[in-house]
Design an enzyme around this catalytic site. Structure first.
Site, short mmCIF file in Angstrom:
data_model
loop_
_atom_site.label_atom_id
_atom_site.label_comp_id
_atom_site.label_asym_id
_atom_site.label_seq_id
_atom_site.Cartn_x
_atom_site.Cartn_y
_atom_site.Cartn_z
N GLU B 72 0.80 -1.35 0.00
CA GLU B 72 0.03 0.15 0.04
C GLU B 72 1.11 0.85 -0.33
O GLU B 72 0.29 1.89 -0.71
CB GLU B 72 -1.36 -0.08 1.60
CG GLU B 72 -2.17 -1.02 0.67
CD GLU B 72 -1.77 -1.99 1.23
OE1 GLU B 72 -0.27 -2.46 2.02
OE2 GLU B 72 -2.25 -3.11 1.27
N HIS B 141 -12.02 -4.55 9.44
CA HIS B 141 -12.34 -4.76 8.20
C HIS B 141 -13.17 -3.81 8.22
O HIS B 141 -14.15 -3.40 7.40
CB HIS B 141 -11.90 -6.23 8.05
CG HIS B 141 -11.25 -6.80 6.84
ND1 HIS B 141 -10.20 -6.74 7.65
CD2 HIS B 141 -11.20 -7.73 5.83
CE1 HIS B 141 -9.58 -7.52 6.81
NE2 HIS B 141 -9.64 -7.78 5.73
#
Lengths: 329, 342
Positions: B72, B141
């Site tokens: 990322e 999440h």
């Protein structure tokens, strides 16, 4: 004596001039930092000039360069405006970043110097982004990220190398291994201190060269840049070198205890400027007089940058918000 | 419908979902400008991004639809670098939680470089993030991290609550010359609305007065707008007439629209899908205190997530996420709180 492969006296003289400009600019900056006229922290490039000069001699303004906290040398070697650099270090409106960036955030888009970041390894993925842009444009130009050996301790370095190699981007990673990350020697930080070996497992083309030999740097960078422009992907050039001055500022960091005077003296005897100068002497392409004149011209030029910076205005207080957002056109 | 810069043809309106609206905007921005490309983890699989990327790989190929390794911070830096050098990348984080990995490149680089380089560069980067609240996914999440990014100077942040704004704000974000964080909520993906076929833009930084009312101002954004609309159905039955404002952009924040509404209602409930401390609602409350304190008849009330990581178990999840029920109660409390009337 003849010129080394792929080089001639004009090119060697050009590399010599770039290195000498960096040296004289940095020594002047050190002097101004010593006298406290410059307050912005400066990370000086003295001793490492051969790397910026040897690599940038291949580049034109459409090739991108990204750099670090120790960026003056890369900026100068890429053809950046000396006045704008000195003014930036002085915090003036005429600076290359209009007094917003200081020594650690310099940029000159006109010559393809796309910025420096003092966040260690922070500009490496930016460089790969530049290479991705060049890939979209057909591999005609390369992107170069200069960084120190400390940056190879950061995870994002590996993410960047993997991505560039996976997508065969026209990218050159230049690791200036000066053996220290601020005060920490390589062996206290790295399980394998040979960066080029460590990174070769990513299937990237790598080589370690003498970072104080600008001829070797130029020649190896040529092979790597040619390769990138042929669409064969990125390379990593590890240049073994040493910074003569402190991590930051004009001192020598001999009082802190992480390095010895004899080491500094040893590396000073291996000066990259002397290396090219003496080569040109031996080739009978440069005389002592010509060299002294070259030095004198550059000193005069650098003195002018100081005068320019001193007389330039500071940014207006009312303009403090300028540049936060770009006006979309 | 107000607030778009190119007026779409009413005849070409049809009902599509929020996810379809995003997909349509992507097709249009990529067809309009060769410099636009997409990059991110999982962007070429519905497993990560639902139907929002449908047909894009077929139309534009792998060169412009780069599905990446889970690196990322690296791919964010690569996106910033390509934006600095002339491209217009759209970077997707299918789960916003993974943006913590990229904080350095988002906050230390994308956000600040234009200012730090004296305004001499532009970074036309769209960072698209998807919130995946609920679903017993627990803490890592499901996060809604907009407030963290709101703190950093130099970013713009938009959070559309419906299909019309989803399309118009996305096109506007991609055409903006600054880094824009475009945050979706997966719970909105199936919400349908009339949306024009052609491309149009919703300006960044403008809130929308969704419903006029007299008794209380409710300010919300993103998914919580759906819960607010449900609450209003019930509140009107009880004789309470709320005014509803959809922020649409949380940075820059359109405080003018909120102050204007408070002149009418004097009461404020802020409904925020993020955490309470240092959150979007806290910022609105502070702005109202700065600029509209004298307009308030009652104290400002915030309805937010509790200051807790999201729990997994359905019994805990049920109380973790506020719904229209808490919004109704919040409005009732403010309106009937006689003690605080001054």
């Amino acid at each position: 004596m003849t010129a080394p492969k792929h080089m001639d006296s004009a090119l060697l003289t050009d590399i010599l001039r770039r290195m000498l400009t960096i040296r004289i600019f940095e020594e002047k900056t050190a002097e101004l930092a010593e006298s406290k006229e410059i307050k912005c922290p400066v990370h000086l490039y003295v001793g490492q000039e051969g790397i910026a000069a040897g690599v940038c001699a291949h580049l034109d303004s459409n090739d991108f360069v990204f750099s670090t906290h120790r960026s003056h040398g890369h900026y100068i070697a890429k053809g950046g405006d000396l006045n704008a650099l000195m003014a930036e270090i002085f915090g003036k409106e005429t600076g290359c970043s209009r007094g917003h960036g200081g020594s650690m955030h310099v940029l000159d888009t006109r010559v393809g110097f796309m910025g420096s970041s003092p966040i260690v390894a922070g500009s490496i993925p930016l460089g790969v982004g530049g290479a991705l842009t060049n890939k979209f444009l057909g591999d005609k130009n390369v992107s170069v990220a200069f960084f120190g050996d400390g940056a190879t301790d950061e995870g994002v370095f590996y993410e960047s190398v993997n991505f560039a190699t996976l997508y065969k981007l026209p990218m050159l990673f230049v690791c200036e291994n000066n053996l220290f990350s601020t005060h920490m020697p390589d062996f206290k930080r790295q399980s394998n201190t040979e960066v080029y070996q460590r990174i070769a497992n990513f299937n990237i083309n790598t080589k370690r060269v003498d970072g104080n030999n600008p001829v070797e740097i130029y020649q190896e960078a040529k092979t790597m840049i040619d390769r990138a422009k042929e669409g064969k992907g990125p390379s990593l050039l590890e240049c073994m070198t040493y910074r003569w001055l402190a991590h930051v500022g004009p001192d020598h960091d001999l009082d802190i205890g992480y390095r010895l005077k004899k080491d500094v003296d040893h590396w000073k005897s291996r000066c990259p400027i002397k290396h090219v100068r003496d080569l040109l002497f031996r080739m009978n392409e440069l005389s002592e007089d010509q060299f002294v004149r070259m030095q004198r011209d550059i000193v005069a030029k650098v003195e002018k940058t100081v005068a320019f910076a001193r007389t330039s205005p500071y940014p207006k207080e009312t303009d403090i918000y300028d540049g936060l957002y770009k006006e979309t056109v | 419908m107000t607030g778009y810069t190119r007026k779409p043809c009413e005849e070409n309106m049809r009902k599509i979902s929020y996810a379809q609206a995003i997909n349509e905007a992507f097709h249009q921005v990529m067809a309009n400008d060769d410099r636009v490309f997409q990059i991110g983890v999982g962007i070429n699989t519905p497993w990560y991004v639902g139907n929002t990327m449908k047909g894009l790989l077929d139309s534009f190929g792998e060169t412009r639809m780069i599905d990446t390794p889970v690196s990322e911070n690296g791919i964010t830096g690569i996106s910033v670098g390509s934006a600095l050098t002339g491209m217009r990348p759209i970077l997707t984080f299918p789960r916003m939680d993974f943006m913590y990995y990229a904080m350095d490149q988002i906050c230390n680089h994308a956000a600040i470089l234009n200012y730090t380089f004296g305004g001499n560069v532009s970074i036309p980067l769209t960072i698209r993030a998807i919130i995946n609240r609920g679903g017993e996914q627990a803490a890592q999440h499901s996060q809604a991290l907009q407030a963290l990014f709101m703190h950093v100077p130099g970013l713009k942040i938009v959070m559309p609550s419906n299909a019309f704004d989803a399309k118009g704000l996305l096109i506007e974000a991609v055409e903006d010359d600054n880094p824009v964080l475009y945050i979706e909520d997966r719970w909105l993906y199936d919400e349908e609305m009339e949306v024009p076929e052609e491309d149009y833009r919703v300006p960044i930084g403008q809130a929308k007065l969704v419903r006029e009312g007299t008794d209380i101002t409710i300010v919300s954004y993103s998914y919580m707008m759906v819960e607010c609309q449900k609450a209003i159905v019930e509140l009107t039955k009880q004789g309470i007439n709320p005014e509803l404002i959809d922020l649409r952009s949380i940075k820059p924040m359109d405080i003018t629209t909120i102050i204007h509404s408070l002149k009418k209602t004097g009461r404020l409930l802020i409904v925020d899908g993020g955490w309470k401390t240092g959150g979007v609602a806290a910022e609105i409350a502070a702005l109202v205190a700065d600029e509209g304190f004298a307009l308030l008849k009652t104290p400002v009330k915030r309805l937010t997530l509790p200051d807790l990581p999201a729990p997994s178990s359905k019994t805990l999840e049920k109380i973790y996420y506020p719904t229209h029920v808490e919004i109704i109660k919040g409005c009732q409390d403010i309106i009937h709180d006689k003690q605080n009337v001054h």
